[in-house]
Design a protein around this motif. Structure first.
Motif, PDB file in Angstrom:
ATOM      1  N   SER A 144       0.726  -1.156  -0.120  1.00  0.00           N
ATOM      2  CA  SER A 144       0.043   0.019   0.092  1.00  0.00           C
ATOM      3  C   SER A 144       0.965   1.111   0.026  1.00  0.00           C
ATOM      4  CB  SER A 144      -1.044  -0.049   1.311  1.00  0.00           C
ATOM      5  OG  SER A 144      -1.906   0.986   1.162  1.00  0.00           O
ATOM      6  N   SER A 145       0.570   2.205   0.431  1.00  0.00           N
ATOM      7  CA  SER A 145       1.277   3.541   0.555  1.00  0.00           C
ATOM      8  C   SER A 145       0.821   4.602   1.555  1.00  0.00           C
ATOM      9  CB  SER A 145       1.178   4.068  -0.960  1.00  0.00           C
ATOM     10  OG  SER A 145       1.623   5.188  -0.838  1.00  0.00           O
ATOM     11  N   LEU A 146       1.464   5.514   2.126  1.00  0.00           N
ATOM     12  CA  LEU A 146       1.150   6.711   2.784  1.00  0.00           C
ATOM     13  C   LEU A 146       0.036   7.521   2.076  1.00  0.00           C
ATOM     14  CD1 LEU A 146       1.256   8.350   5.327  1.00  0.00           C
ATOM     15  CD2 LEU A 146       3.169   9.503   4.362  1.00  0.00           C
ATOM     16  N   ALA A 147       0.151   7.283   0.902  1.00  0.00           N
ATOM     17  CA  ALA A 147      -0.987   8.052   0.187  1.00  0.00           C
ATOM     18  C   ALA A 147      -2.381   7.606   0.246  1.00  0.00           C
ATOM     19  CB  ALA A 147      -0.573   8.039  -1.487  1.00  0.00           C
ATOM     20  N   ALA A 148      -2.539   6.363   0.616  1.00  0.00           N
ATOM     21  CA  ALA A 148      -3.851   5.604   1.057  1.00  0.00           C
ATOM     22  C   ALA A 148      -4.409   6.181   2.380  1.00  0.00           C
ATOM     23  CB  ALA A 148      -3.613   4.294   1.212  1.00  0.00           C
ATOM     24  N   ALA A 188       2.794   0.250   4.111  1.00  0.00           N
ATOM     25  CA  ALA A 188       2.516   1.380   3.440  1.00  0.00           C
ATOM     26  C   ALA A 188       3.556   2.241   3.694  1.00  0.00           C
ATOM     27  CB  ALA A 188       1.470   2.070   4.376  1.00  0.00           C
ATOM     28  N   PRO A 189       4.619   2.386   2.769  1.00  0.00           N
ATOM     29  CA  PRO A 189       5.777   3.180   2.836  1.00  0.00           C
ATOM     30  C   PRO A 189       5.281   4.801   2.728  1.00  0.00           C
ATOM     31  CG  PRO A 189       6.093   1.538   1.370  1.00  0.00           C
ATOM     32  CD  PRO A 189       4.550   1.273   1.475  1.00  0.00           C
ATOM     33  N   GLY A 190       6.070   5.405   3.228  1.00  0.00           N
ATOM     34  CA  GLY A 190       6.085   6.872   2.909  1.00  0.00           C
ATOM     35  C   GLY A 190       7.071   7.346   2.085  1.00  0.00           C
ATOM     36  N   GLY A 213       8.686  17.193   7.312  1.00  0.00           N
ATOM     37  CA  GLY A 213       7.194  16.354   7.987  1.00  0.00           C
ATOM     38  C   GLY A 213       7.889  15.109   8.447  1.00  0.00           C
ATOM     39  N   VAL A 214       9.029  14.638   8.406  1.00  0.00           N
ATOM     40  CA  VAL A 214       9.240  13.235   8.965  1.00  0.00           C
ATOM     41  C   VAL A 214      10.083  13.537  10.175  1.00  0.00           C
ATOM     42  CG1 VAL A 214      10.840  11.339   8.112  1.00  0.00           C
ATOM     43  CG2 VAL A 214       9.471  12.457   6.425  1.00  0.00           C
ATOM     44  N   PRO A 215       9.428  13.039  11.096  1.00  0.00           N
ATOM     45  CA  PRO A 215      10.324  13.184  12.686  1.00  0.00           C
ATOM     46  C   PRO A 215      11.614  12.337  12.532  1.00  0.00           C
ATOM     47  CG  PRO A 215       7.814  12.627  12.902  1.00  0.00           C
ATOM     48  CD  PRO A 215       8.076  12.687  11.544  1.00  0.00           C
ATOM     49  N   LEU A 216      11.719  11.231  11.930  1.00  0.00           N
ATOM     50  CA  LEU A 216      13.068  10.864  11.933  1.00  0.00           C
ATOM     51  C   LEU A 216      13.904  11.626  11.222  1.00  0.00           C
ATOM     52  CD1 LEU A 216      12.608   6.779  11.753  1.00  0.00           C
ATOM     53  CD2 LEU A 216      13.321   8.357  13.812  1.00  0.00           C
ATOM     54  N   GLY A 217      13.731  12.344  10.495  1.00  0.00           N
ATOM     55  CA  GLY A 217      14.601  13.588   9.539  1.00  0.00           C
ATOM     56  C   GLY A 217      15.440  13.032   8.498  1.00  0.00           C
ATOM     57  N   ARG A 218      14.990  11.733   7.807  1.00  0.00           N
ATOM     58  CA  ARG A 218      15.741  11.349   6.398  1.00  0.00           C
ATOM     59  C   ARG A 218      14.559  10.683   5.788  1.00  0.00           C
ATOM     60  NH1 ARG A 218      15.994   5.823   6.428  1.00  0.00           N
ATOM     61  NH2 ARG A 218      15.884   4.806   8.419  1.00  0.00           N
ATOM     62  N   GLU A 219      15.124  10.418   4.365  1.00  0.00           N
ATOM     63  CA  GLU A 219      14.093   9.649   3.679  1.00  0.00           C
ATOM     64  C   GLU A 219      14.700   8.316   4.051  1.00  0.00           C
ATOM     65  OE1 GLU A 219      15.962  10.224  -0.229  1.00  0.00           O
ATOM     66  OE2 GLU A 219      15.594  11.991  -0.490  1.00  0.00           O
ATOM     67  N   GLY A 220      13.183   7.368   3.745  1.00  0.00           N
ATOM     68  CA  GLY A 220      13.454   6.059   3.820  1.00  0.00           C
ATOM     69  C   GLY A 220      14.146   5.338   2.821  1.00  0.00           C
ATOM     70  N   ASP A 246       2.709   0.847   8.528  1.00  0.00           N
ATOM     71  CA  ASP A 246       3.419   2.269   8.012  1.00  0.00           C
ATOM     72  C   ASP A 246       4.703   2.293   8.213  1.00  0.00           C
ATOM     73  OD1 ASP A 246       0.920   3.307   7.658  1.00  0.00           O
ATOM     74  OD2 ASP A 246       0.644   4.032   9.637  1.00  0.00           O
ATOM     75  N   ILE A 247       5.382   2.728   7.326  1.00  0.00           N
ATOM     76  CA  ILE A 247       6.807   2.647   7.236  1.00  0.00           C
ATOM     77  C   ILE A 247       7.368   4.027   6.510  1.00  0.00           C
ATOM     78  CG2 ILE A 247       9.278   1.765   6.335  1.00  0.00           C
ATOM     79  CD1 ILE A 247       7.487  -1.019   5.616  1.00  0.00           C
ATOM     80  N   ASN A 248       7.187   4.979   7.566  1.00  0.00           N
ATOM     81  CA  ASN A 248       7.115   6.369   7.135  1.00  0.00           C
ATOM     82  C   ASN A 248       8.086   7.423   7.974  1.00  0.00           C
ATOM     83  OD1 ASN A 248       5.670   7.155   9.371  1.00  0.00           O
ATOM     84  ND2 ASN A 248       3.780   6.736   7.826  1.00  0.00           N
ATOM     85  N   GLY A 249       8.851   6.669   8.830  1.00  0.00           N
ATOM     86  CA  GLY A 249       9.735   7.823   9.553  1.00  0.00           C
ATOM     87  C   GLY A 249       8.984   8.491  10.683  1.00  0.00           C
ATOM     88  N   GLY A 250       7.517   8.035  11.018  1.00  0.00           N
ATOM     89  CA  GLY A 250       6.779   8.798  11.801  1.00  0.00           C
ATOM     90  C   GLY A 250       5.939  10.017  11.182  1.00  0.00           C
ATOM     91  N   SER A 251       6.098  10.116   9.869  1.00  0.00           N
ATOM     92  CA  SER A 251       5.292  11.135   9.092  1.00  0.00           C
ATOM     93  C   SER A 251       3.656  11.273   9.481  1.00  0.00           C
ATOM     94  CB  SER A 251       5.209  10.887   7.709  1.00  0.00           C
ATOM     95  OG  SER A 251       6.584  10.830   7.089  1.00  0.00           O
ATOM     96  N   GLN A 252       3.142  10.292  10.003  1.00  0.00           N
ATOM     97  CA  GLN A 252       1.565  10.546  10.525  1.00  0.00           C
ATOM     98  C   GLN A 252       1.550  11.077  11.746  1.00  0.00           C
ATOM     99  OE1 GLN A 252       3.597   7.890  10.823  1.00  0.00           O
ATOM    100  NE2 GLN A 252       2.765   6.182  12.220  1.00  0.00           N
ATOM    101  N   PHE A 253       2.640  11.461  12.314  1.00  0.00           N
ATOM    102  CA  PHE A 253       2.502  12.154  13.634  1.00  0.00           C
ATOM    103  C   PHE A 253       2.376  13.888  13.472  1.00  0.00           C
ATOM    104  CE2 PHE A 253       4.430   7.923  15.162  1.00  0.00           C
ATOM    105  CZ  PHE A 253       3.309   7.475  15.684  1.00  0.00           C
TER     106      PHE A 253
END
Length: 254
Positions: A144-148, A188-190, A213-220, A246-253
């Motif tokens: 899937s995707s963060l876009a979903a 669901a990658p970001g 917008g990525v709390p971990l501060g880097r691209e996946g 979700d695999i997005n570095g915390g973007s949902q937060f």
């Protein structure tokens, strides 16, 4: 406790490049035999297949258009024949196709996006179910995707809808296949860098704003996704089904 896929037989769709290639390689490193599907990325699929074989695993690169149900069925049959069965299916194949506002979108664009992202997963999984039922540890992993979850960027509503449909398909299949001991999950990658996807559809000037917008501060990375898929393919995830990781570095937060 160890992530060990020795003896598992896996099919990875869209395995010739990017995230799919990293997944195929990770499964091989963990001990699985891997059939690497490709649509157009023949060189990449054959290269990763050779890398997996060099580690002493069985591997083959196979071409198919997964929007055609007969080709999806033939792919699954060929993979199972080469590997001696099938335990793991990773439905990674998919594409944004292009950005288009809904108001301007053609029927053909909508149908193509849905076929590439949803129909391909449906027909491939349908063909694989008889093999997975014979496995002592059948696994299906959807992409899937963060876009979903957030609607994606401008002009990607069709893609977002298709990836949301993948989540619905994942959860419906999880219920259907649970009595057979087959688990079905999705990732669901970001924002995953180092892929042709973002090189094509994400402008360089947009990247700093995305990373803000990525709390971990880097691209996946593709390997970030591959590690989670390997876990979902393993016995360590035997009591996890119908779940979306979700695999997005915390973007949902944010």
């Amino acid at each position: 406790m160890q992530l060990d896929l020795t003896g598992r037989r896996a099919l990875v769709t869209g395995g010739g490049s990017g995230i799919g290639r990293a997944i195929a390689r990770a499964l091989g490193v963990c001990g699985a035999d891997v059939a690497v599907h490709y649509a157009n990325s023949r060189d990449g699929a054959e290269e990763v297949s050779k890398e997996i074989a060099a580690d002493g695993r069985r591997s083959i690169a196979l071409q198919a258009d997964l929007t055609v149900s007969t080709e999806a069925s033939s792919l699954v049959t060929s993979a199972a024949e080469v590997l001696g069965g099938l335990d793991v299916l990773v439905n990674n194949a998919g594409h944004l196709v292009g950005r288009s506002p809904i108001e301007d979108m053609s029927d053909e664009h909508w149908a193509k996006v849905m076929d590439l992202n949803v129909t391909s997963a449906f027909v491939t999984t349908r063909a694989a179910i008889p093999h997975l039922r014979h496995s002592p540890a059948g696994r299906v992993v959807m992409m899937s995707s963060l876009a979903a979850e957030n609607g994606g960027g401008n002009g990607s509503a069709a893609y977002s809808a298709s990836k949301a449909a993948v989540i619905g398909l994942t959860r419906g299949l999880a219920k259907e296949l649970a009595p057979d001991g087959v688990t079905v999950n999705a990732v669901a990658p970001g924002f995953i860098g180092q892929t042709a996807f973002h090189d094509t559809f994400t402008a360089p000037e947009a990247r700093p704003g995305i990373l803000a917008g990525v709390p971990l501060g880097r691209e996946g990375t593709p390997d970030d996704v591959a590690g989670v898929v390997a876990f979902l393919a393993s016995s360590l995830s035997s009591y996890v089904t119908g779940h979306v990781v979700d695999i997005n570095g915390g973007s949902q937060f944010r």
